[in-house]
Design an enzyme around this catalytic site. Sequence first.
Site, PDB file in Angstrom:
ATOM      1  N   SER C  27     -21.723  38.514  -3.704  1.00 35.96           N
ATOM      2  CA  SER C  27     -22.351  37.630  -2.723  1.00 35.96           C
ATOM      3  C   SER C  27     -23.615  38.263  -2.142  1.00 35.96           C
ATOM      4  O   SER C  27     -23.617  39.429  -1.753  1.00 35.96           O
ATOM      5  CB  SER C  27     -21.357  37.340  -1.600  1.00 35.96           C
ATOM      6  OG  SER C  27     -21.957  36.495  -0.648  1.00 35.96           O
ATOM      7  N   LYS C  51     -24.280  33.558  -2.310  1.00 33.36           N
ATOM      8  CA  LYS C  51     -24.633  34.157  -1.014  1.00 33.36           C
ATOM      9  C   LYS C  51     -23.818  33.471   0.080  1.00 33.36           C
ATOM     10  O   LYS C  51     -23.673  32.233   0.067  1.00 33.36           O
ATOM     11  CB  LYS C  51     -26.128  33.939  -0.769  1.00 33.36           C
ATOM     12  CG  LYS C  51     -26.604  34.208   0.650  1.00 33.36           C
ATOM     13  CD  LYS C  51     -27.250  35.565   0.774  1.00 33.36           C
ATOM     14  CE  LYS C  51     -27.507  35.967   2.219  1.00 33.36           C
ATOM     15  NZ  LYS C  51     -27.330  37.404   2.429  1.00 33.36           N
ATOM     16  N   ASN C  75     -29.658  46.961   3.655  1.00 36.22           N
ATOM     17  CA  ASN C  75     -30.262  45.655   3.850  1.00 36.22           C
ATOM     18  C   ASN C  75     -29.844  45.108   5.202  1.00 36.22           C
ATOM     19  O   ASN C  75     -28.752  45.380   5.687  1.00 36.22           O
ATOM     20  CB  ASN C  75     -29.870  44.687   2.720  1.00 36.22           C
ATOM     21  CG  ASN C  75     -28.536  44.010   2.973  1.00 36.22           C
ATOM     22  OD1 ASN C  75     -28.458  43.027   3.721  1.00 36.22           O
ATOM     23  ND2 ASN C  75     -27.473  44.526   2.376  1.00 36.22           N
ATOM     24  N   SER C  76     -30.749  44.349   5.762  1.00 34.16           N
ATOM     25  CA  SER C  76     -30.369  43.595   6.961  1.00 34.16           C
ATOM     26  C   SER C  76     -31.002  42.207   6.858  1.00 34.16           C
ATOM     27  O   SER C  76     -32.000  41.891   7.476  1.00 34.16           O
ATOM     28  CB  SER C  76     -30.785  44.321   8.245  1.00 34.16           C
ATOM     29  OG  SER C  76     -32.108  44.119   8.571  1.00 34.16           O
ATOM     30  N   GLY C  78     -29.262  39.355   7.399  1.00 36.64           N
ATOM     31  CA  GLY C  78     -28.780  38.512   8.491  1.00 36.64           C
ATOM     32  C   GLY C  78     -28.383  37.122   8.031  1.00 36.64           C
ATOM     33  O   GLY C  78     -28.552  36.139   8.750  1.00 36.64           O
ATOM     34  N   CYS C 135     -19.134  40.747   7.182  1.00 39.85           N
ATOM     35  CA  CYS C 135     -20.548  41.081   7.076  1.00 39.85           C
ATOM     36  C   CYS C 135     -20.979  41.905   8.282  1.00 39.85           C
ATOM     37  O   CYS C 135     -20.917  41.442   9.416  1.00 39.85           O
ATOM     38  CB  CYS C 135     -21.403  39.829   6.988  1.00 39.85           C
ATOM     39  SG  CYS C 135     -23.131  40.254   6.756  1.00 39.85           S
ATOM     40  N   ILE C 198     -15.521  46.131  -1.732  1.00 35.50           N
ATOM     41  CA  ILE C 198     -15.841  46.235  -0.316  1.00 35.50           C
ATOM     42  C   ILE C 198     -17.186  45.571  -0.019  1.00 35.50           C
ATOM     43  O   ILE C 198     -18.021  45.432  -0.918  1.00 35.50           O
ATOM     44  CB  ILE C 198     -15.923  47.708   0.151  1.00 35.50           C
ATOM     45  CG1 ILE C 198     -16.981  48.483  -0.642  1.00 35.50           C
ATOM     46  CG2 ILE C 198     -14.589  48.377   0.006  1.00 35.50           C
ATOM     47  CD1 ILE C 198     -17.233  49.912  -0.167  1.00 35.50           C
ATOM     48  N   GLY C 224     -24.758  50.005  -3.239  1.00 32.97           N
ATOM     49  CA  GLY C 224     -25.228  50.759  -4.397  1.00 32.97           C
ATOM     50  C   GLY C 224     -24.290  51.899  -4.766  1.00 32.97           C
ATOM     51  O   GLY C 224     -23.287  52.146  -4.084  1.00 32.97           O
ATOM     52  N   GLY C 251     -18.835  47.510  -5.283  1.00 32.38           N
ATOM     53  CA  GLY C 251     -19.433  48.605  -4.534  1.00 32.38           C
ATOM     54  C   GLY C 251     -20.009  49.623  -5.497  1.00 32.38           C
ATOM     55  O   GLY C 251     -19.310  50.497  -5.982  1.00 32.38           O
TER      56      GLY C 251
HETATM   57  C1  LIG Z   1     -29.208  42.257  -0.110  1.00 33.58           C
HETATM   58  C2  LIG Z   1     -27.723  42.094   0.036  1.00 33.58           C
HETATM   59  C3  LIG Z   1     -27.203  40.941   0.617  1.00 33.58           C
HETATM   60  C4  LIG Z   1     -25.833  40.780   0.763  1.00 33.58           C
HETATM   61  N1  LIG Z   1     -25.345  39.626   1.304  1.00 33.58           N
HETATM   62  C5  LIG Z   1     -24.009  39.423   1.379  1.00 33.58           C
HETATM   63  C6  LIG Z   1     -23.477  38.219   1.842  1.00 33.58           C
HETATM   64  O1  LIG Z   1     -24.199  37.289   2.183  1.00 33.58           O
HETATM   65  N2  LIG Z   1     -22.127  38.072   1.910  1.00 33.58           N
HETATM   66  C7  LIG Z   1     -21.272  39.056   1.523  1.00 33.58           C
HETATM   67  O2  LIG Z   1     -20.059  38.884   1.583  1.00 33.58           O
HETATM   68  N3  LIG Z   1     -21.753  40.235   1.050  1.00 33.58           N
HETATM   69  C8  LIG Z   1     -23.088  40.430   0.979  1.00 33.58           C
HETATM   70  N4  LIG Z   1     -23.566  41.619   0.474  1.00 33.58           N
HETATM   71  C9  LIG Z   1     -22.620  42.650   0.054  1.00 33.58           C
HETATM   72  C10 LIG Z   1     -22.345  42.597  -1.454  1.00 33.58           C
HETATM   73  O3  LIG Z   1     -21.768  41.377  -1.825  1.00 33.58           O
HETATM   74  C11 LIG Z   1     -21.422  43.741  -1.880  1.00 33.58           C
HETATM   75  O4  LIG Z   1     -20.188  43.590  -1.210  1.00 33.58           O
HETATM   76  C12 LIG Z   1     -21.981  45.104  -1.540  1.00 33.58           C
HETATM   77  O5  LIG Z   1     -23.377  45.131  -1.686  1.00 33.58           O
HETATM   78  C13 LIG Z   1     -21.390  46.216  -2.384  1.00 33.58           C
HETATM   79  O6  LIG Z   1     -21.628  46.012  -3.752  1.00 33.58           O
HETATM   80  P1  LIG Z   1     -22.884  46.652  -4.553  1.00 33.58           P
HETATM   81  O7  LIG Z   1     -22.928  48.098  -4.208  1.00 33.58           O
HETATM   82  O8  LIG Z   1     -22.620  46.353  -5.986  1.00 33.58           O
HETATM   83  O9  LIG Z   1     -24.099  45.937  -4.042  1.00 33.58           O
HETATM   84  C14 LIG Z   1     -24.954  41.790   0.333  1.00 33.58           C
HETATM   85  C15 LIG Z   1     -25.470  42.941  -0.256  1.00 33.58           C
HETATM   86  C16 LIG Z   1     -26.829  43.113  -0.410  1.00 33.58           C
HETATM   87  C17 LIG Z   1     -27.348  44.367  -1.035  1.00 33.58           C
END
Ligand SMILES: Cc1cc2nc3c(=O)[nH]c(=O)nc-3n(C[C@H](O)[C@H](O)[C@H](O)COP(=O)(O)O)c2cc1C
Lengths: 290, 290, 335, 335
Positions: C27, C51, C75-76, C78, C135, C198, C224, C251
């Site tokens: 997401s 998203k 990221n922020s 929001g 979130c 996570i 990341g 994650g």
């Molecule tokens: C730019 C960005 C936006 C994200 N927006 C959401 C979101 O809207 N809802 C959500 O549940 N997680 C959100 N996440 C979290 C990701 O879904 C994921 O749980 C987290 O980034 C860990 O996975 P990754 O390391 O593969 O990115 C966001 C992550 C990033 C980097």
Amino acid sequence: MTELATPQYKPVQETGEIFDLTRFGEYLQFTVVAPGIAEAYRPGQFVAVAVGGADTSMLLRRSFALYGVKPGGDYAGTIQFVIAAKGKGTRWLFDRRPGDSLDLVGPLGVPFPVPRNGTPAVLVGGGYGTAPLLPMAELLIAADSEVEMIIGAATADRLFGQLPAKRLLGKITVTTDDGSAGQRGWVTDPLPSAIERLGAEIVYACGPMGMLRAVGEVAKAHAIPAQVAVEESMACGIGVCMTCVLPVRGSDGVSRFVRSCVEGPVFDAGRIRWADVGSVPADLFGADGN
Amino acid sequence: MTELATPQYKPVQETGEIFDLTRFGEYLQFTVVAPGIAEAYRPGQFVAVAVGGADTSMLLRRSFALYGVKPGGDYAGTIQFVIAAKGKGTRWLFDRRPGDSLDLVGPLGVPFPVPRNGTPAVLVGGGYGTAPLLPMAELLIAADSEVEMIIGAATADRLFGQLPAKRLLGKITVTTDDGSAGQRGWVTDPLPSAIERLGAEIVYACGPMGMLRAVGEVAKAHAIPAQVAVEESMACGIGVCMTCVLPVRGSDGVSRFVRSCVEGPVFDAGRIRWADVGSVPADLFGADGN
Amino acid sequence: MRTTQPTVDLRTSLASVQLANPVLTASGCAAAGKELGQFFDVADLGGIVTKSIMMRPRSGRATPRMAETPSGMLNSIGLQGPGIDSFIANDLKWLKDNGARTVVSIAGHNTDEFVNLAKRLYNQPIDLLEVNISCPNVESRGQVFACDPLAASRVISAVRRAANPNVPIFAKLTPDVTDIAAIARSVADAGADGISLINTLLGMVIDLDTLRPALGGITGGLSGPAIRPVAVRCVWQVHQAVPHLPLLGMGGIKTGRDALEFILAGACAVSVGTAVFHDPTAPMRIIGELRDELALRGFASLTDAVGFAHKSAAEQDGYFAGLARADAAAIAGER
Amino acid sequence: MRTTQPTVDLRTSLASVQLANPVLTASGCAAAGKELGQFFDVADLGGIVTKSIMMRPRSGRATPRMAETPSGMLNSIGLQGPGIDSFIANDLKWLKDNGARTVVSIAGHNTDEFVNLAKRLYNQPIDLLEVNISCPNVESRGQVFACDPLAASRVISAVRRAANPNVPIFAKLTPDVTDIAAIARSVADAGADGISLINTLLGMVIDLDTLRPALGGITGGLSGPAIRPVAVRCVWQVHQAVPHLPLLGMGGIKTGRDALEFILAGACAVSVGTAVFHDPTAPMRIIGELRDELALRGFASLTDAVGFAHKSAAEQDGYFAGLARADAAAIAGER
Ligand SMILES: Cc1cc2nc3c(=O)[nH]c(=O)nc-3n(C[C@H](O)[C@H](O)[C@H](O)COP(=O)(O)O)c2cc1C
Ligand SMILES: Cc1cc2nc3c(=O)[nH]c(=O)nc-3n(C[C@H](O)[C@H](O)[C@H](O)COP(=O)(O)OP(=O)(O)OC[C@H]3O[C@@H](n4cnc5c(N)ncnc54)[C@H](O)[C@@H]3O)c2cc1C
Ligand SMILES: Cc1cc2nc3c(=O)[nH]c(=O)nc-3n(C[C@H](O)[C@H](O)[C@H](O)COP(=O)(O)OP(=O)(O)OC[C@H]3O[C@@H](n4cnc5c(N)ncnc54)[C@H](O)[C@@H]3O)c2cc1C
Ligand SMILES: Cc1cc2nc3c(=O)[nH]c(=O)nc-3n(C[C@H](O)[C@H](O)[C@H](O)COP(=O)(O)O)c2cc1C
Ligand code: FES
Ligand code: FES
């Protein structure tokens, strides 16, 4: 290959230029300008190499046994080591070119103990484990020891040091698991007769843990010590992190987890509690403090 | 420099070999074999470059405006871009050598809009911002536009594209903040007279945000549009992450945070709410949903 | 361990939803699939996780919205988004038209908003609901539902009642808690059909030029490869706490090997998030890599590998010995 | 911002302890200083923080004890150590003989053990006590003191009563909690003279050859640059929660720039941990780099920079304007 300077004991950190790279079978031999390390080195010690360059995600140095050194003189001192490609760090090292720089810390660890002059010795190397034994063989020969060497590997490709060992000793024994070079079998097969033939009073070995354990058993059966250089996962290499411990029986009879980077990598095989590596035996010093 | 193929619109990911590297003042110009990107490109678009190699700690691609392309023919198509050394990623790029590979995604973003044939236009570039304007100038000239170009930078070292711009247009105007080349001052100083001299109906600009804003104001004072290519911090470059947003007034009068990677990087300067960049103005669409 | 295994059955399921393979997007890292559709066919993925959507349009936070960190990023955003109506009309329609398995992530300011979202989606063509109760980017940090077992279970049970009973709901948890197993148990008791984990870790970077926090939102979410060890630990702990619940793990997944770590720790499927920013085709690439890694280790199917790292060495040997016996029997049968 | 500033006063203090500079080692990453003494003079550092010591000798966990992770590492040492008596006789003596500022880290299974350690150290030549109530490596994970405000404050108030009143005590916190500010407030109320943060994050790696957890201890502590954004966020939050308490910041510091982030977020001094494994001279190098970074930004002293990122832009401008006025006055005075 190596003329021993007065040991300086202190490890140093230095940036060295890669002077030469040579492929041997599956291995890559590095020759790197590193006068500080070269000066202090004694056989059995190792060097810790930073990998990945600036901005790498790889935080930890990789350790390699020193294959030999050429201390300073007309040229700056160089060190040699031999690597196998295993994971990300060694793959990065395989991509280096002569002229590139390496960030090194060394020499690290305790060297092989040197017996009194003239002590007959058998040296047993597995894979790249032969590398640190060659300078030791030179040192022993210089100290009037009779020396035999057995080198082995899974396949011919994974043998290291056959030619320099032959040049040094005239004749060596080679084993491979599949018989693709030398005799088929393990280094421990020809070891008993080598010990007996020579009347060896000590065995030196470097290679995989299973091999070191087996060598230790053969030596014990002949009532002589085996000094073995082990390979444990090391985060720091300088004694500050406690990741590299092995259960080792001390001269007081008490077993402790000791750091293989500073109290090793060379140990008396008879003191390592091989069966307990990877566990915490109940009688280990401090086991009840957990 | 660029012959436009029918745009393909879809970005592609490709690994390209660096064909040439040339230093210009503080900048490094890359020419990279990337036929897929070269084929689809139109002026104003950019490319996202992976940096740091395998096992790097740098996760994000770096974006660079395309300076031009040579589509395939006898040779494979190449793309060009020009970089300044800023942080870790661009420093890594400065260490590349011809023959090295780069991992590229492009072409990305919307190109500069193309006016009807013969529209007189002024192009204004700041620093490496001149790079994407040169292929645009070519395109305009090919479409019978009269074109003037103003290029500026803080110092002479930071000017880019003076020679190719002169070759293309015969004569250009150069400004530097310190007067080390051309006239002392900002690109907006000679802009009004250029617009008037030419009867320009449109301005194109690329450079720092402050400059783009000022160019937009001059254009507005002359009641003509300014199409500007912005530079916002981008995590993905392909429209999926929402990091690169700017407050932009839509044709419906409503202001929204829009993605500068896919809805830009080229915007009508008059639509960007410059004073509100870096904040959430109360009248922004969805501001009350926070 | 067997050394050759020509094909591996990659099918998996998240509660009642069958997936052709276990690799989904994460997401917020794939918008609603359309942009990634330029690089591959979204129908080929295990699924698209959209998203997080809220009831009303939402501008999100001020820029700067991201900062790169060692092997990660902050990221922020929001939760910028168009609101549920626009989402249904445009995004959901596109996903359906393009044949994607669709996981819709919903987020709310309060339980009512979650419930209303579930109701709006009742008759929509979606496969799974991911309830983002975690979130950490939303201003009211103290209010994050997933930080409190009670608040978390209240949302989940309300959404479970309101949502279409044929659509499984997954609770998405944050790692920023003292005891993630306790939160997992509480959402399980509240009726979650599975758990996604996570979400990002709360982090911060100071900009050394402005001498102020680098992000407009001051703090942001860390994602990341940097966080992968934390994520694998959470999957491990939650699999132990609620072994019957399917887990969607994520994650820091960048490669098939990374994905395999999550599977072995107990995830039935994985989401690929930040890696997409580096490599838009990452999810597709990871499907193939994961298949190869499973084959290399002699697994007959993905589901056999789920939670495998929890087994004792003897149980693990038993599995491979059983496969070998079955093979031998099959060969004998053919003769 | 001023562009030249020839010297920067690097002195700082941790409660009543004055330090020549703000760079210390981190507990468990420098043993008791001796090994690093091969690379530089330990007396030149802000201080040496020793490996957490317990009452009795302790073997620690089984190997493997570490795994490299993206921009970080996991460790599960399990507090191997010689016990307090040997520590005092050998390690403490060496540190004193070599003129090091000495921060002794203590760890216990229960409040009594912490108290007994504080008593044993009452008359020893130590500068500061760091009370490690946060080590996530100890088997009884559920029992980690720093995860519970009550347990944390109980240990801290007991240690504060038992320890030499001239020796400040710092509580070392774990980031693996839902609300680190709450824990900080509780240890502040219990009498902590300062707070050290952060300890490692709980993490895990699955070994893809053995298909089992890579560490002997199954889970381990994540450290290194990967966790830096989490650490900076914790320092920021705790500085806001207890602005009067001095903070010793750590977590992924590799360079002077990294150290400056912690100072600006509110730390009075920093510990350098995992970076030492990569570069044994890192703490010394970081002192110089930090001095240069402060000078470049026009700071007159390190203490002026502590918590500077919490100031508004106007307050920040006021600081530099004040310095400029002082300089102008000084120049005028010289004429
Ligand atoms: C730019 C960005 C936006 C994200 N927006 C959401 C979101 O809207 N809802 C959500 O549940 N997680 C959100 N996440 C979290 C990701 O879904 C994921 O749980 C987290 O980034 C860990 O996975 P990754 O390391 O593969 O990115 C966001 C992550 C990033 C980097
Ligand atoms: C004292 C000593 C001497 C050594 N001498 C040699 C030598 O002469 N030639 C040679 O090829 N190799 C030698 N090794 C092994 C060598 O250090 C590892 O092969 C190497 O670290 C693997 O790194 P990688 O990045 O390729 O693997 P990765 O799997 O990416 O490494 C990840 C982490 O695990 C550690 N690690 C992985 N395998 C080993 C291992 N077998 N031993 C210790 N740490 C490991 C790495 O150092 C690193 O920190 C020696 C090891 C030690 C401890
Ligand atoms: C559409 C677009 C076109 C661009 N064209 C050019 C060009 O033609 N030539 C050129 O030299 N530069 C250009 N830039 C800026 C260039 O992308 C940054 O200078 C570069 O990303 C900095 O990376 P770094 O690793 O050196 O810096 P770091 O500080 O290490 O970067 C850290 C992170 O911040 C991002 N970032 C930092 N500065 C910028 C910036 N100014 N703009 C966007 N992101 C930034 C990086 O991408 C990275 O993700 C362009 C940027 C955009 C968005
Ligand atoms: C190998 C290792 C051992 C550690 N041992 C201890 C310890 O005994 N006591 C303690 O309080 N922290 C210990 N830590 C945590 C560090 O002191 C520090 O809080 C953490 O590693 C974050 O800093 P870093 O990223 O700079 O390493 C240890 C860390 C590592 C890597
Ligand atoms: S590797 Fe750190 S103590 Fe041996
Ligand atoms: S950079 Fe990701 S949406 Fe623009």
